[in-house]
Design an enzyme around this catalytic site. Structure first.
Site, PDB file in Angstrom:
ATOM      1  N   ASP A 133      -9.662   6.787  14.927  1.00  0.00           N
ATOM      2  CA  ASP A 133     -10.011   7.354  16.233  1.00  0.00           C
ATOM      3  C   ASP A 133      -9.503   6.388  17.306  1.00  0.00           C
ATOM      4  O   ASP A 133      -8.692   5.502  17.020  1.00  0.00           O
ATOM      5  CB  ASP A 133     -11.503   7.681  16.329  1.00  0.00           C
ATOM      6  CG  ASP A 133     -12.384   6.443  16.267  1.00  0.00           C
ATOM      7  OD1 ASP A 133     -11.846   5.313  16.368  1.00  0.00           O
ATOM      8  OD2 ASP A 133     -13.613   6.594  16.126  1.00  0.00           O
ATOM      9  N   ASP A 152     -10.349   0.180  14.199  1.00  0.00           N
ATOM     10  CA  ASP A 152     -11.070   0.047  12.913  1.00  0.00           C
ATOM     11  C   ASP A 152     -12.471   0.668  12.977  1.00  0.00           C
ATOM     12  O   ASP A 152     -13.454   0.068  12.525  1.00  0.00           O
ATOM     13  CB  ASP A 152     -11.160  -1.440  12.500  1.00  0.00           C
ATOM     14  CG  ASP A 152      -9.781  -2.052  12.294  1.00  0.00           C
ATOM     15  OD1 ASP A 152      -8.855  -1.314  11.945  1.00  0.00           O
ATOM     16  OD2 ASP A 152      -9.649  -3.273  12.505  1.00  0.00           O
ATOM     17  N   LEU A 198      -2.329   1.843  18.221  1.00  0.00           N
ATOM     18  CA  LEU A 198      -1.813   3.163  18.575  1.00  0.00           C
ATOM     19  C   LEU A 198      -2.385   3.594  19.920  1.00  0.00           C
ATOM     20  O   LEU A 198      -3.550   3.323  20.221  1.00  0.00           O
ATOM     21  CB  LEU A 198      -2.208   4.186  17.507  1.00  0.00           C
ATOM     22  CG  LEU A 198      -1.534   4.016  16.148  1.00  0.00           C
ATOM     23  CD1 LEU A 198      -2.173   4.953  15.137  1.00  0.00           C
ATOM     24  CD2 LEU A 198      -0.032   4.247  16.241  1.00  0.00           C
ATOM     25  N   MET A 238       0.928  -2.884  12.098  1.00  0.00           N
ATOM     26  CA  MET A 238       0.263  -3.952  12.840  1.00  0.00           C
ATOM     27  C   MET A 238       0.406  -3.802  14.350  1.00  0.00           C
ATOM     28  O   MET A 238       0.631  -4.767  15.062  1.00  0.00           O
ATOM     29  CB  MET A 238       0.812  -5.314  12.388  1.00  0.00           C
ATOM     30  CG  MET A 238       0.644  -5.585  10.916  1.00  0.00           C
ATOM     31  SD  MET A 238      -1.061  -5.429  10.349  1.00  0.00           S
ATOM     32  CE  MET A 238      -1.732  -6.933  11.045  1.00  0.00           C
ATOM     33  N   ARG A 239       0.281  -2.575  14.830  1.00  0.00           N
ATOM     34  CA  ARG A 239       0.382  -2.365  16.274  1.00  0.00           C
ATOM     35  C   ARG A 239      -0.659  -1.321  16.640  1.00  0.00           C
ATOM     36  O   ARG A 239      -0.863  -0.352  15.903  1.00  0.00           O
ATOM     37  CB  ARG A 239       1.791  -1.848  16.577  1.00  0.00           C
ATOM     38  CG  ARG A 239       2.166  -1.837  18.028  1.00  0.00           C
ATOM     39  CD  ARG A 239       3.666  -1.534  18.123  1.00  0.00           C
ATOM     40  NE  ARG A 239       4.004  -0.865  19.369  1.00  0.00           N
ATOM     41  CZ  ARG A 239       4.376  -1.494  20.480  1.00  0.00           C
ATOM     42  NH1 ARG A 239       4.461  -2.789  20.514  1.00  0.00           N
ATOM     43  NH2 ARG A 239       4.663  -0.814  21.566  1.00  0.00           N
ATOM     44  N   HIS A 259      -8.262  -0.914   5.843  1.00  0.00           N
ATOM     45  CA  HIS A 259      -8.627  -2.202   6.447  1.00  0.00           C
ATOM     46  C   HIS A 259      -9.248  -3.091   5.364  1.00  0.00           C
ATOM     47  O   HIS A 259     -10.094  -2.627   4.597  1.00  0.00           O
ATOM     48  CB  HIS A 259      -9.628  -1.967   7.589  1.00  0.00           C
ATOM     49  CG  HIS A 259      -9.980  -3.230   8.297  1.00  0.00           C
ATOM     50  ND1 HIS A 259      -9.123  -3.838   9.197  1.00  0.00           N
ATOM     51  CD2 HIS A 259     -11.070  -4.024   8.213  1.00  0.00           C
ATOM     52  CE1 HIS A 259      -9.678  -4.949   9.635  1.00  0.00           C
ATOM     53  NE2 HIS A 259     -10.860  -5.084   9.058  1.00  0.00           N
ATOM     54  N   ASN A 285       0.837  -1.214   0.000  1.00  0.00           N
ATOM     55  CA  ASN A 285       0.000   0.000   0.000  1.00  0.00           C
ATOM     56  C   ASN A 285       0.866   1.257   0.000  1.00  0.00           C
ATOM     57  O   ASN A 285       0.542   2.231  -0.694  1.00  0.00           O
ATOM     58  CB  ASN A 285      -0.957  -0.003   1.194  1.00  0.00           C
ATOM     59  CG  ASN A 285      -2.207  -0.803   0.906  1.00  0.00           C
ATOM     60  OD1 ASN A 285      -3.049  -0.392   0.120  1.00  0.00           O
ATOM     61  ND2 ASN A 285      -2.317  -1.982   1.517  1.00  0.00           N
TER      62      ASN A 285
HETATM   63  C1  GRF Z   1      -3.374  -4.755   3.922  1.00  0.00           C
HETATM   64  O1  GRF Z   1      -4.242  -5.812   3.639  1.00  0.00           O
HETATM   65  C2  GRF Z   1      -4.072  -3.716   4.758  1.00  0.00           C
HETATM   66  O2  GRF Z   1      -5.428  -3.602   4.463  1.00  0.00           O
HETATM   67  C3  GRF Z   1      -3.887  -4.236   6.152  1.00  0.00           C
HETATM   68  O3  GRF Z   1      -2.598  -4.785   6.165  1.00  0.00           O
HETATM   69  C4  GRF Z   1      -2.233  -5.176   4.836  1.00  0.00           C
HETATM   70  C5  GRF Z   1      -0.953  -4.481   4.517  1.00  0.00           C
HETATM   71  O4  GRF Z   1      -0.409  -4.887   3.283  1.00  0.00           O
HETATM   72  N1  GRF Z   1      -4.102  -3.177   7.104  1.00  0.00           N
HETATM   73  P1  GRF Z   1       0.823  -4.095   2.690  1.00  0.00           P
HETATM   74  O5  GRF Z   1       1.945  -4.145   3.737  1.00  0.00           O
HETATM   75  O6  GRF Z   1       0.406  -2.692   2.399  1.00  0.00           O
HETATM   76  O7  GRF Z   1       1.215  -4.842   1.457  1.00  0.00           O
END
Ligand code: GRF
Length: 204
Positions: A145, A149, A97, A94-95, A113, A18
């Protein structure tokens, strides 16, 4: 670098696809008047941070392992401020906040998400969707917020769940939409041409 550009701060923990989609959108002129000011990973081994370095961007590892959330977040807040970040984009960060972090950038943190929220918040959203048996899923870009999610939805894109889909197949279909959705949502927010009415994003 242009002093008038809005500055994005990207937080990630892994692959970084992303982030790369956002960077490519900026390069291609799909997000106008913006630049990536800094990319921060909480994990040294994140592929996304190597990709940021390859692109010549400011790339920081602020290791989270073994540290209190408040201390780790305080260091990230300081780094984002130092780089004069206007908008924080969570891209596979992945943590959780801390509330202090969220309050440091009110209405200025976005997350992506891989489900149509409010369905399937939390981890493994694609697996949750398959197990539940929904026939449509997708992705959501929302304001962050203090609840997981949960914040105001800026943009969603839907995909079908097809017979025979496994987690990998559905995830890949959703990911392709994520790459479009995040750039569109950032452009929306940076344009400032919207109002938040209750929970609703309304274009102006
Ligand atoms: C994605 O599926 C996003 O929606 C989720 O974590 C994944 C991250 O993928 N929050 P990347 O690291 O951007 O490839």
């Amino acid at each position: 670098m242009n002093v008038n550009n809005k500055k994005l701060g990207i937080l990630l923990s892994g692959r970084g696809s992303n982030f790369l989609a956002i960077a490519e959108s900026i390069d291609a002129g799909r997000i106008l008047g913006a630049e990536v000011a800094v990319v921060i990973s909480n994990r040294a081994e994140a592929a996304g941070i190597a990709a940021a370095r390859e692109r010549g961007l400011n790339a920081l590892v602020i290791e989270a392992r073994g540290r209190k959330r408040a201390d780790h977040d305080a260091e990230m807040i300081a780094a984002l401020r130092e780089h004069r970040v206007d908008l924080v984009c969570l891209a596979g960060y992945m943590r959780l906040l801390s509330p202090e972090f969220v309050r440091a950038f009110p209405q200025r943190i976005l997350n992506i998400h891989p489900s149509l929220l409010p369905a399937f918040p939390g981890l493994d959203a694609q697996r949750q969707a398959l197990e539940y048996g929904v026939q449509v899923s997708g992705c959501t870009v929302h304001v962050v917020d203090e609840e997981l999610d949960h914040g105001v939805i800026i943009l969603q894109r839907a995909v079908p769940v097809l017979p025979g889909d496994d987690e990998a197949a559905l995830s890949a279909r959703i990911l392709a939409e994520e790459h479009l959705a995040y750039s569109q949502a950032i452009a929306r927010v940076l344009s400032g041409n919207y109002a938040i009415v209750g929970r609703r994003y309304e274009a102006r």
